[in-house]
Design a protein around this motif. Structure first.
Motif, mmCIF file in Angstrom:
data_model
loop_
_atom_site.group_PDB
_atom_site.id
_atom_site.type_symbol
_atom_site.label_atom_id
_atom_site.label_comp_id
_atom_site.label_asym_id
_atom_site.label_seq_id
_atom_site.Cartn_x
_atom_site.Cartn_y
_atom_site.Cartn_z
ATOM 1 N N VAL A 264 17.503 32.756 19.514
ATOM 2 C CA VAL A 264 17.371 32.564 18.049
ATOM 3 C C VAL A 264 18.374 33.763 17.493
ATOM 4 N N PRO A 265 19.665 33.678 16.977
ATOM 5 C CA PRO A 265 20.402 34.539 16.654
ATOM 6 C C PRO A 265 19.790 35.143 15.179
ATOM 7 N N ALA A 266 19.976 36.442 15.084
ATOM 8 C CA ALA A 266 19.456 36.923 13.719
ATOM 9 C C ALA A 266 20.740 37.041 12.626
ATOM 10 N N GLY A 267 21.979 37.141 13.171
ATOM 11 C CA GLY A 267 23.366 37.033 12.240
ATOM 12 C C GLY A 267 23.747 35.745 12.026
ATOM 13 N N VAL A 268 24.795 35.907 10.975
ATOM 14 C CA VAL A 268 25.581 34.550 10.651
ATOM 15 C C VAL A 268 26.899 35.331 10.588
ATOM 16 N N LEU A 269 27.671 34.162 10.544
ATOM 17 C CA LEU A 269 29.293 34.510 10.323
ATOM 18 C C LEU A 269 29.761 33.378 9.269
ATOM 19 N N ALA A 270 30.674 34.086 8.572
ATOM 20 C CA ALA A 270 31.398 33.128 7.713
ATOM 21 C C ALA A 270 32.102 31.999 8.537
ATOM 22 N N LEU A 271 32.255 30.813 7.886
ATOM 23 C CA LEU A 271 32.455 29.786 8.949
ATOM 24 C C LEU A 271 33.964 30.132 9.458
ATOM 25 N N ASP A 272 34.926 30.377 8.579
ATOM 26 C CA ASP A 272 36.218 30.645 9.265
ATOM 27 C C ASP A 272 36.099 31.762 10.638
ATOM 28 N N ASP A 273 35.191 32.659 10.345
ATOM 29 C CA ASP A 273 35.265 33.658 11.436
ATOM 30 C C ASP A 273 34.433 33.149 12.484
ATOM 31 N N TYR A 274 33.540 32.351 12.502
ATOM 32 C CA TYR A 274 32.639 31.650 13.435
ATOM 33 C C TYR A 274 33.695 30.598 14.117
ATOM 34 N N LEU A 275 34.518 29.857 13.652
ATOM 35 C CA LEU A 275 35.339 29.014 14.258
ATOM 36 C C LEU A 275 36.334 29.757 15.027
ATOM 37 N N ALA A 276 36.904 30.673 14.552
ATOM 38 C CA ALA A 276 37.680 31.719 15.361
ATOM 39 C C ALA A 276 37.158 32.190 16.564
ATOM 40 N N ARG A 277 35.994 32.793 16.542
ATOM 41 C CA ARG A 277 35.200 32.978 17.700
ATOM 42 C C ARG A 277 35.041 32.025 18.817
ATOM 43 N N LEU A 278 34.621 30.723 18.301
ATOM 44 C CA LEU A 278 34.387 29.581 18.954
ATOM 45 C C LEU A 278 35.497 29.278 19.821
ATOM 46 N N ARG A 279 36.692 29.277 18.945
ATOM 47 C CA ARG A 279 37.873 28.885 19.737
ATOM 48 C C ARG A 279 38.372 29.838 21.161
ATOM 49 N N GLU A 280 37.720 31.126 20.757
ATOM 50 C CA GLU A 280 38.096 31.938 22.091
ATOM 51 C C GLU A 280 37.206 31.786 23.142
ATOM 52 N N ALA A 281 36.140 31.022 23.194
ATOM 53 C CA ALA A 281 35.224 30.621 24.193
ATOM 54 C C ALA A 281 35.157 29.111 24.172
ATOM 55 N N PRO A 282 36.125 28.511 24.812
ATOM 56 C CA PRO A 282 36.316 27.073 25.068
ATOM 57 C C PRO A 282 34.975 26.258 25.656
ATOM 58 N N GLY A 283 34.801 25.108 25.090
ATOM 59 C CA GLY A 283 33.632 24.362 25.601
ATOM 60 C C GLY A 283 33.848 22.931 25.204
ATOM 61 N N ARG A 284 32.611 22.061 25.476
ATOM 62 C CA ARG A 284 32.625 20.643 25.240
ATOM 63 C C ARG A 284 32.626 20.355 23.806
ATOM 64 N N VAL A 285 31.752 21.277 22.999
ATOM 65 C CA VAL A 285 31.754 21.041 21.553
ATOM 66 C C VAL A 285 32.825 21.686 20.822
ATOM 67 N N SER A 286 33.486 20.847 19.981
ATOM 68 C CA SER A 286 34.674 21.086 19.224
ATOM 69 C C SER A 286 34.476 21.866 18.042
ATOM 70 N N ALA A 287 35.434 22.663 17.617
ATOM 71 C CA ALA A 287 35.261 23.367 16.406
ATOM 72 C C ALA A 287 34.790 22.427 15.264
ATOM 73 N N HIS A 288 35.392 21.330 15.212
ATOM 74 C CA HIS A 288 35.128 20.396 14.041
ATOM 75 C C HIS A 288 33.666 20.024 14.269
ATOM 76 N N GLN A 289 33.077 19.576 15.221
ATOM 77 C CA GLN A 289 31.806 19.397 15.337
ATOM 78 C C GLN A 289 30.569 20.665 15.182
ATOM 79 N N ALA A 290 31.203 21.679 15.430
ATOM 80 C CA ALA A 290 30.637 23.009 15.233
ATOM 81 C C ALA A 290 30.346 23.102 13.584
ATOM 82 N N GLY A 291 31.710 22.891 12.943
ATOM 83 C CA GLY A 291 31.541 23.078 11.508
ATOM 84 C C GLY A 291 30.723 22.202 10.701
ATOM 85 N N LEU A 292 30.227 20.933 11.340
ATOM 86 C CA LEU A 292 29.597 20.023 10.795
ATOM 87 C C LEU A 292 28.028 20.762 10.261
#
Length: 341
Positions: A264-292
């Motif tokens: 359970v993470p304690a921190g949060v990230l602004a959505l743009d920053d979160y999605l940028a971090r997510l794209r640096e660690a590719p996986g099955r779940v897309s940035a669009h799906q995560a943004g939902l």
């Protein structure tokens, strides 16, 4: 219908099925369909046989006792001939989910129309389609009723499922729009959240977006009520099938931490920053799906009280019950000797 199309299991043994006015579950080996079969056979309201339309009859160990399995394929209309004879309600739980637009149309649109042609031929009184709240398209959606927002589906899957809805409604059937469905057998909702937590150990946005959910066993009980007593809802009607409590993303992740053991993470990230971090660690779940997950997808459902069906014990209890399944699918498999190169 050919004899070799039908197999019925009762406590692991083939038995004949002679009960009248059966319920037919289309997609009986799927996540929602198999849960519906278990609920139908356990229902105190049961008044007839329970059948399942499947592409392949499951092994005895995987079959639901007391269910007659009938083979057929939605993409092959000829294989559906006769499957609806003697059926009082069809629960249509089958769908293709993916980006292949041709496949979406073949299964979700043309397959549904082929099924409806067979229900019309057999004189089936009611068809209930399990659809999805994803047909509404982009959010945010806050406490939405079935009449508050015109569907604007954004993906091939959602577009085709809306077309399936339209076909069922035109034929006099009913539609249940389910939100995120979790429970034993879920390979998408909780596994996707677990993947996102591994890739970026933070929550997108501020973690307060509300997400409508329903446990598969509770959805299945609701389907069983509608199967045996379809007169409780009017024909050509659309209903949300969400649990009344829509937790925030942080609340749900905390529940997953308590029950399944996810971090359970304690921190949060602004959505743009979160999605940028997510794209640096590719996986099955897309940035669009995560943004939902960072925007409200919260749907009001009055159906439970309307048909006098309990909403169940709540998300914490249901996640606790499903915890062994999730631990099994989320635990990395150790390499075996046969895996070695």
């Amino acid at each position: 219908m050919r004899r070799d199309q039908m197999v019925c299991f009762e406590f692991g043994r083939p038995v004949p099925s002679a009960e009248p006015e059966a319920v037919l579950v289309v997609g009986g080996t799927g996540f929602i369909g198999s849960a519906a079969l278990r609920a139908l056979t356990a229902s105190q309201q049961r008044v007839g046989a329970v059948k399942a339309l499947v592409r392949r009859v499951p092994e005895v160990s995987e079959a639901v006792p007391g269910v007659e399995y009938v083979t057929g394929d939605l993409t092959d209309p000829g294989s559906l001939r006769g499957v609806c004879h003697g059926i009082r309600t069809v629960l249509h739980c089958a769908s293709y989910i993916g980006g292949d637009e041709a496949r979406c149309r073949a299964v979700n649109v043309d397959g549904t129309r082929a099924l409806l042609a067979e229900t019309a031929r057999a004189g089936v009184p009611r068809t209930v389609l399990v659809s999805t709240t994803a047909v509404y398209g982009a959010g945010p959606h806050r406490d939405l009723t079935e009449h508050d927002h015109t569907p604007l589906p954004a993906s091939p899957t959602s577009r085709s499922r809306l077309q399936a809805e339209q076909a069922v409604l035109a034929a006099g059937g009913s539609v249940l729009r389910a939100p995120l469905v979790y429970g034993a057998g879920d390979v998408w909702v909780v596994p996707s959240i677990a993947e996102l937590l591994r890739r970026v150990p933070a929550l997108p946005g501020d973690g307060t977006a509300r997400q409508s959910l329903v446990a598969v066993d509770d959805l299945a009980r609701l389907l069983a009520v509608l199967a045996w007593t379809p007169e409780r809802i009017p024909p050509r009607s659309v209903h949300h099938a969400a649990h009344p409590h829509a937790p925030t993303l942080r609340e749900f992740v905390s529940l997953l931490g308590d029950t399944v053991g996810l971090p359970v993470p304690a921190g949060v990230l602004a959505l743009d920053d979160y999605l940028a971090r997510l794209r640096e660690a590719p996986g099955r779940v897309s940035a669009h799906q995560a943004g939902l997950l960072a925007e409200d997808h919260w749907y009001r459902s009055a159906l439970w009280s309307r048909v006098d069906c309990s909403t169940g014990p709540g998300h914490r209890v249901r996640l606790t019950e499903a915890a062994p399944w999730y631990r099994g699918v989320l635990t990395p498999r150790s390499p075996s000797t046969s895996d070695a190169v």
